[in-house]
Design a protein around this motif. Sequence first.
Motif, short mmCIF file in Angstrom:
data_model
loop_
_atom_site.label_atom_id
_atom_site.label_comp_id
_atom_site.label_asym_id
_atom_site.label_seq_id
_atom_site.Cartn_x
_atom_site.Cartn_y
_atom_site.Cartn_z
N ILE A 47 0.83 -1.20 0.00
CA ILE A 47 0.00 0.00 0.00
C ILE A 47 0.87 1.26 0.00
N TYR A 48 1.97 1.26 0.78
CA TYR A 48 2.86 2.43 0.78
C TYR A 48 3.34 2.73 -0.64
N PHE A 49 3.76 1.70 -1.35
CA PHE A 49 4.31 1.93 -2.69
C PHE A 49 3.22 2.33 -3.69
N LEU A 50 2.02 1.80 -3.53
CA LEU A 50 0.92 2.25 -4.40
C LEU A 50 0.62 3.73 -4.16
N LEU A 51 0.57 4.13 -2.89
CA LEU A 51 0.30 5.54 -2.57
C LEU A 51 1.44 6.44 -3.04
#
Length: 195
Positions: A47-51
């Motif tokens: 999720i961090y990398f998607l955001l």
Amino acid sequence: MSQALKITLLSLICSVPAISLIHRLFTDQLGANPVETLEHFSGDWTIYFLLLTLSISPLQYYFRPRWPIPMHLVRRVLGLSAFAYALIHLSVYFAFDMGLSFNDTLVDIAERPFILIGMLAFLILIPLAVTSTSGWQRRLKRRWSQLHKLIYLLTFLGILHYALLVKADLFQPLAYLSLFAALMLARQLKGLKRN
């Protein structure tokens, strides 16, 4: 410094959480429930990398930073990092929770909505990762941009997957959702300013 070296360095930076996780695994620092730690850690970093991937365009539009690497390559490395962490997340689930059983996995998908949503998110991520190269962008032309807009749905599904998993302690998924909403709003405002 060459562009290839800069991309390699960015990729290495993105792999630091995975290296940290491997270190914790081999030094027995994953706590009382190592499988849960592995799943949560890899899921969070997905999720961090998607955001982070979604933040590149708004950052460019509103702050005009000077990127050491072309913006589209920064997005590509971040997006592929999200895929790598999602693959770790799914692999841990399949190997340890499901004991490598496809039948048990299918039953789990059917019985638990948050698993179904997580699987849908991963299935959406696969074509985005496969078509992330310049060659695919040239081949698909306008359809490439349309396909890669699925990152919005994918990110929302990833956050929903997490929210349905934790159920009671919603602070972290709500924080992710708030950041996602802010990034979407920034994109909408950018679109309005252009009209």
